[in-house]
Scaffold this active site. Sequence first.
Site, PDB file in Angstrom:
ATOM      1  N   LYS A 128       0.856  -1.185   0.000  1.00 13.25           N
ATOM      2  CA  LYS A 128       0.000   0.000   0.000  1.00 13.25           C
ATOM      3  C   LYS A 128       0.890   1.233   0.000  1.00 13.25           C
ATOM      4  O   LYS A 128       2.062   1.172   0.400  1.00 13.25           O
ATOM      5  CB  LYS A 128      -0.890   0.015   1.239  1.00 13.25           C
ATOM      6  CG  LYS A 128      -2.175   0.819   1.055  1.00 13.25           C
ATOM      7  CD  LYS A 128      -3.198   0.076   0.206  1.00 13.25           C
ATOM      8  CE  LYS A 128      -4.487   0.872   0.073  1.00 13.25           C
ATOM      9  NZ  LYS A 128      -5.535   0.122  -0.652  1.00 13.25           N
ATOM     10  N   ASP A 168      -6.710   4.523  -4.873  1.00 11.94           N
ATOM     11  CA  ASP A 168      -7.445   4.403  -3.614  1.00 11.94           C
ATOM     12  C   ASP A 168      -8.137   5.756  -3.431  1.00 11.94           C
ATOM     13  O   ASP A 168      -8.425   6.435  -4.431  1.00 11.94           O
ATOM     14  CB  ASP A 168      -6.488   4.057  -2.451  1.00 11.94           C
ATOM     15  CG  ASP A 168      -7.211   3.616  -1.184  1.00 11.94           C
ATOM     16  OD1 ASP A 168      -7.666   2.466  -1.146  1.00 11.94           O
ATOM     17  OD2 ASP A 168      -7.319   4.424  -0.238  1.00 11.94           O
TER      18      ASP A 168
END
Length: 448
Positions: A128, A168
């Site tokens: 991430k 995201d």
Amino acid sequence: MFTDNYLQKVYSQVEQRDGDQPEFLQAVREVFESLEPVVAKHPEYEANGVLERLVEPERVVKFRVAWVDDEGKTQVNRGYRVQFNSAIGPYKGGLRFHPTVTESVVKFLGFEQILKNSLTSLPMGGGKGGSDFNPKGRSDGEVMRFCQAFMTELCRHIGQFTDVPAGDINVGGREIGYLFGQYKRIRDEYSGVLTGKGLEFGGSLVRTEATGYGLCYYTEEAMRVLNNDSFKGKTVAISGSGNVAIFATEKAAQLGGKVVTLSDSNGYIHDPKGIDLDVVKDIKLGHRGRIKEYAERVAGSEYHEGCAGVWTVKCDIALPCATQNEIDGDSAKTLIANGCKVVCEGANMPSTPEAIEAYQAAGVLYGPAKAANAGGVAVSGLEMSQNSYRLSWTFEETDAKLKSIMENIVTNSLAAAKEYGHEGDLMLGANVAGFTKVADAMVAQGIL
């Protein structure tokens, strides 16, 4: 806290090392609470230090991002990429641009991503990244210059066989396009290094819709198997108004539900007749407006300040699609008191531990984020496959694969829960099913 000594020892080490990272600690604790029966049955995990290695990222990259705004002033943000675990494939996970991004937030997201990617059955590890940059209110030129500066550093650490980022929060098609263009310019190669790309340059159909559609496919299948029920005739409360919320609204309506709420960081709308999605798409996708515009344009709807109030609206099904920890214990109890029977998560970790306890005590069907919102990364994985093949699948082909993946996640989660004596527990099942695949791969590859 834990009855198993191995789990307690490792969690204590995490608390000692990362005590200043509350989101990461919360994610680790939630997973560990599900793993007690697994660890007891598999002593080889302790012998190979699987948990100690699982909670420690393989690599954390933190860097300065300097860029110039439209007034010619230098701005400096922080960039992050946490490459958490590559036991079952290259690192895979989104980039988030938001003022709340910290190392703790990126680590919690990356840790969750390990198990989420494992659940899809696709060969993807967990990672991430992101930045505390906020694109809201910035011109296209400013967003482009930031993305180019961000990728100038990030490109050293990613690649189609190493680490494949995606979007995201606040990283959509515009941002992915700028990031991909800069990577291509610096590396002089055209590869599937990012997913969520435009259809003109290697993107996949259904990727925009994937997380929202997948959330509803998961919810529908879980309701069918556990309650012999469906969306048909149900009132649905959804938070957020980005891609996940918009396309969850679309699919829930297609499946026969009536979505009556959406929200953004300022407040929420309630439309008892059912959300008019064309208006929402025009506001949010058309000109990046605020959700309060909806109430100004649609008669009979209401806008309320304060986004947490969305959970006071009566509903049968709640799909939180905004951000982490948006439902606390009190909000969960209000939902339950108002008749909510199903909570499935479209955002990452949107329910606090107290909220989850309330769901479970009341017998609410609870679908955790790592399972319920895996549709986005699933179609990202399918995009990687299409890039490798140098071809594109139709919308119908990709959507059918997504639906199958989400239904299989429900099946595998319930099977794992049953194996370890917790029949019907989707949260424990998701944690166990995702973990065991990764753990077995880690043992097989030696201590790395």
